[in-house]
Write a protein that holds these residues in place. Structure first.
Motif, short mmCIF file in Angstrom:
data_model
loop_
_atom_site.label_atom_id
_atom_site.label_comp_id
_atom_site.label_asym_id
_atom_site.label_seq_id
_atom_site.Cartn_x
_atom_site.Cartn_y
_atom_site.Cartn_z
N ALA A 107 74.43 27.95 30.70
CA ALA A 107 74.78 28.72 31.90
C ALA A 107 75.02 27.80 33.10
CB ALA A 107 73.68 29.72 32.22
N LEU A 108 74.57 26.57 33.02
CA LEU A 108 74.77 25.64 34.13
C LEU A 108 76.20 25.12 34.21
CD1 LEU A 108 71.41 23.70 33.97
CD2 LEU A 108 72.13 25.30 35.74
N GLY A 109 76.96 25.37 33.13
CA GLY A 109 78.38 25.05 33.19
C GLY A 109 78.74 23.59 32.95
N PHE A 110 77.91 22.86 32.21
CA PHE A 110 78.24 21.46 31.95
C PHE A 110 79.10 21.28 30.69
CE2 PHE A 110 73.93 20.60 34.12
CZ PHE A 110 74.53 20.59 35.36
N ALA B 216 75.26 14.93 34.23
CA ALA B 216 76.45 15.79 34.11
C ALA B 216 77.15 15.93 35.46
CB ALA B 216 76.04 17.17 33.60
N ALA B 217 76.37 15.83 36.54
CA ALA B 217 76.94 16.09 37.87
C ALA B 217 77.64 14.87 38.47
CB ALA B 217 75.82 16.56 38.81
N TYR B 218 77.24 13.67 38.02
CA TYR B 218 77.75 12.45 38.65
C TYR B 218 79.22 12.20 38.32
CZ TYR B 218 77.96 7.51 40.01
OH TYR B 218 78.31 6.31 40.60
N HIS B 219 80.04 12.13 39.33
CA HIS B 219 81.48 11.85 39.12
C HIS B 219 81.98 10.82 40.11
CE1 HIS B 219 81.35 15.68 36.95
NE2 HIS B 219 82.36 15.18 36.28
N LEU C 229 76.68 19.23 41.53
CA LEU C 229 75.50 20.00 41.10
C LEU C 229 75.80 21.48 41.19
CD1 LEU C 229 72.82 18.09 43.20
CD2 LEU C 229 73.03 18.04 40.72
N PRO C 230 75.33 22.27 40.23
CA PRO C 230 75.44 23.73 40.41
C PRO C 230 74.79 24.08 41.75
CG PRO C 230 74.58 23.19 38.23
CD PRO C 230 74.64 21.90 38.99
N SER C 231 75.46 24.94 42.54
CA SER C 231 75.02 25.16 43.92
C SER C 231 73.54 25.52 44.03
CB SER C 231 75.83 26.26 44.58
OG SER C 231 77.16 25.87 44.60
N PHE C 232 73.06 26.33 43.09
CA PHE C 232 71.67 26.74 43.21
C PHE C 232 70.73 25.55 43.11
CE2 PHE C 232 67.67 27.52 41.07
CZ PHE C 232 67.02 28.12 42.13
N LEU C 233 71.13 24.55 42.31
CA LEU C 233 70.23 23.41 42.11
C LEU C 233 70.31 22.37 43.23
CD1 LEU C 233 70.58 22.68 38.27
CD2 LEU C 233 68.88 24.09 39.42
N ALA D 41 77.77 12.65 48.10
CA ALA D 41 76.92 11.76 47.29
C ALA D 41 75.57 12.38 46.98
CB ALA D 41 76.74 10.43 48.00
N ILE D 42 75.10 13.30 47.82
CA ILE D 42 73.83 13.96 47.49
C ILE D 42 74.07 15.36 46.90
CG2 ILE D 42 72.44 12.65 49.15
CD1 ILE D 42 72.39 15.19 50.90
N GLY D 43 75.33 15.74 46.80
CA GLY D 43 75.66 16.98 46.09
C GLY D 43 75.64 18.24 46.93
N THR D 44 75.73 18.11 48.26
CA THR D 44 75.71 19.30 49.13
C THR D 44 76.99 20.12 48.91
OG1 THR D 44 74.50 18.01 50.73
CG2 THR D 44 75.48 20.06 51.53
N PRO D 45 76.87 21.38 48.49
CA PRO D 45 78.09 22.12 48.15
C PRO D 45 78.95 22.54 49.34
CG PRO D 45 76.13 23.45 47.69
CD PRO D 45 75.65 22.11 48.11
#
Ligand code: ATP
Length: 516
Positions: free
Chosen positions: A295-298, A386-389, A408-412, A462-466
């Motif tokens: 469900a996390l979409g990776f 999975a999130a690092y691009h 990162l999935p926004s919730f995380l 870089a810290i994943g803020t959506p």
């Protein structure tokens, strides 16, 4: 990018951006122990919430528990950990490096399997569309010879493990000419058993002190409280108890960053069922847990099950959920059908009945147990890798630039939105501060006014803020701001009033939980 390079960069990124630090770093660190920084702790908490809510909130027959790390030492005798929680270790006399004998053999098996995969891929390229993989595997002499090697070795290896035959384990290493990856030699010591539990003493005087263990799993805290919870919560079988907490293992070889640590955290759920129904429930939990990951979409191609051939002494079925880390497919979660082994053992060692009275059947029995057990830290590593691009961006002058972004999935995501005044004057900072003040009760917000807007966006990427909100001069006129999306880098103009609703919908855990 080569996967190894990606992994090195990921580890460096985690440190540079406040996700994970080596523990006791100013004293040169402590092997296989890590600290989570200001963003790491937020991500970790969000992962735990996702797991906890999916268990305790979504299932009215699953409740939580928080049992102590210290437990009566006899618990570990009963569970089998004192006698059987061992790894077979072997040292290379030249490099002085220590290995797990079983891991050396498994890696050797994986190398032979790689040869087969390469052979298959070569043939696929040669034959194109008409390639029949099944037939190729069944007829190609080189593939067949390697498969035979794997099968023979597996049979010998499983037998040696099942019989805890340490001499045979060493012989397998010698016969297969397995060398130390560091020294390249085959100068091995004998294989010895090594217990993975840490121990300490409880009590004030050495004579009166009791040897106790730091728990190597959280599960036993659930088993010994099974009747407390069942009776006080009036739980009816089938029901589950979920727990998140620290566990400790004196791992022989600790490596790959937070993948294998000596102090780590587990999220475990023991599901108590009627004897005879356990394999159905095992199947069900396998599906449920895989869905939770996906469900996390990776990408579903990055997950697989690995069913165990060699079962632990307490299990009658077991599987791992493996994720494709930068260093290959590895276990993130174990699902085990633990039979009635643990409760039966505790009944025997404590002399207290561990039975459940089933009102429907009108009889008492010791329930069977399905366990789902996942490491928080391994899940963290899954999410962050999975999130690092790294993305190549074309600049206006035609040159290229690299953008590092954590998708990162926004919730995380640790920070949900950054609020930035375009300039530090004309009343823009005051508006930005007010927005932060109004939204901080709902989301983790960050105020940022330093550097150019482009650099601020990169810092948040870089810290994943959506979401980044920018206040500019138009805001003064019409109370609108721009919202910039991390993944697409697109910007949209919205009114300040709408912000809360827009962001709430995107970052809420409900969206994620509804996919389950
Ligand atoms: P492995 O084979 O990798 O040693 P395991 O089969 O011993 O793992 P379990 O006892 O099934 O692991 O533990 C359940 C989960 O706890 C694992 O799937 C993993 O996510 C996590 N875990 C176990 N050991 C460690 C460790 N040393 N560091 C971090 N996480 C761990």
């Amino acid at each position: 990018m080569a996967q190894e390079d990606k992994f090195k960069k990921l580890v460096a990124h985690c440190k540079e951006y406040g996700y994970v630090f080596p523990s006791s770093e100013i004293y040169d660190g402590l092997s296989a122990v890590y600290d989570y920084g200001q963003y790491g702790v937020e991500l970790k908490n969000n992962i735990k919430k996702y797991w906890w809510d999916s268990m305790v909130l979504l299932n009215d027959n699953i409740v939580g528990l928080d049992s102590a790390i210290f437990m009566h030492p006899t618990i570990w005798k009963a569970s089998g950990h004192v006698d059987a929680f061992n790894d077979p270790l072997i040292d290379n006399k030249d490099s002085k490096k220590r290995y797990r004998a079983d891991v050396l053999i498994e890696e050797h098996l994986a190398k032979i399997d790689d040869k087969i995969t390469k052979e298959v891929e070569k043939a696929r390229e040669r034959f194109g569309e008409s390639f029949d993989e099944k037939k190729f595997r069944e007829t190609n002499p080189r593939v067949l010879a390697n498969q035979l090697k794997i099968d023979d070795l597996n049979t010998r290896f499983s037998k040696a493990l099942n019989e805890t035959d340490l001499v045979e384990l060493k012989q397998i290493i010698i016969d297969n000419e397995i060398v130390c990856p560091i020294s390249g030699t085959r100068n091995w010591t004998d294989v010895r058993q090594f217990n993975l539990m840490f121990s300490t003493e409880m009590g004030s005087t050495a004579e009166g002190a009791n040897k106790i263990y730091l728990r190597p799993e959280t599960a036993q805290g659930i088993f010994v409280n099974f009747l407390n919870v069942q009776k006080t919560g009036r739980m009816k079988i089938p029901f589950g108890i979920a727990q998140i907490g620290k566990a400790f293992r004196n791992e022989i070889v600790a490596r790959q960053f937070i993948f294998r640590m000596r102090e780590f955290e587990q999220m475990e759920m023991q599901f108590f069922v009627q004897p005879g129904t356990e394999l159905e429930w095992f199947k069900k939990w396998k599906e449920v847990r895989m869905k939770w990951h996906q469900a996390l979409g990776f990408g579903s191609e990055n997950y697989r099950f690995h069913d165990h051939v060699k079962l632990a002494h307490y299990a009658n079925a077991a599987t791992d959920i493996e994720f494709k880390f930068p260093f290959g497919f590895k276990e993130v979660e174990g699902i085990h059908s633990r039979t009635d082994y643990d409760l039966k053992q505790h009944q025997e060692y404590s002399g207290k009945k561990m039975q459940y009275f089933d009102p429907e059947k009108g009889e008492s029995y010791i329930p069977y147990v399905i366990e789902t057990s996942i490491g928080v830290d391994r899940m963290f590593l899954q999410v962050i890798s999975a999130a690092y691009h790294e993305e190549e961006l074309k600049k206006e002058d035609g040159s290229t630039d690299i953008r590092v972004v954590l998708r990162l999935p926004s919730f995380l995501a640790p920070v949900k939105l950054a609020v930035m005044p375009l300039v530090k004057k004309d009343g823009l900072p005051e508006i930005a501060e007010k927005i932060v003040h109004d939204l901080k009760f709902d989301f983790n917000c960050q105020y940022d006014e330093k550097d150019s807007i482009g650099r601020r966006y990169r810092r948040q990427d870089a810290i994943g803020t959506p979401y980044c909100i920018t206040i500019d001069h138009q805001t003064l006129e019409d109370k609108s701001v721009t919202i910039r999306y991390r993944d697409t880098m697109e910007q949209e103009r919205v009114s300040i009033e709408q912000l809360k609703e827009i962001i709430k919908e995107k970052v809420s855990i409900q969206g994620l939980l509804k996919k389950l």
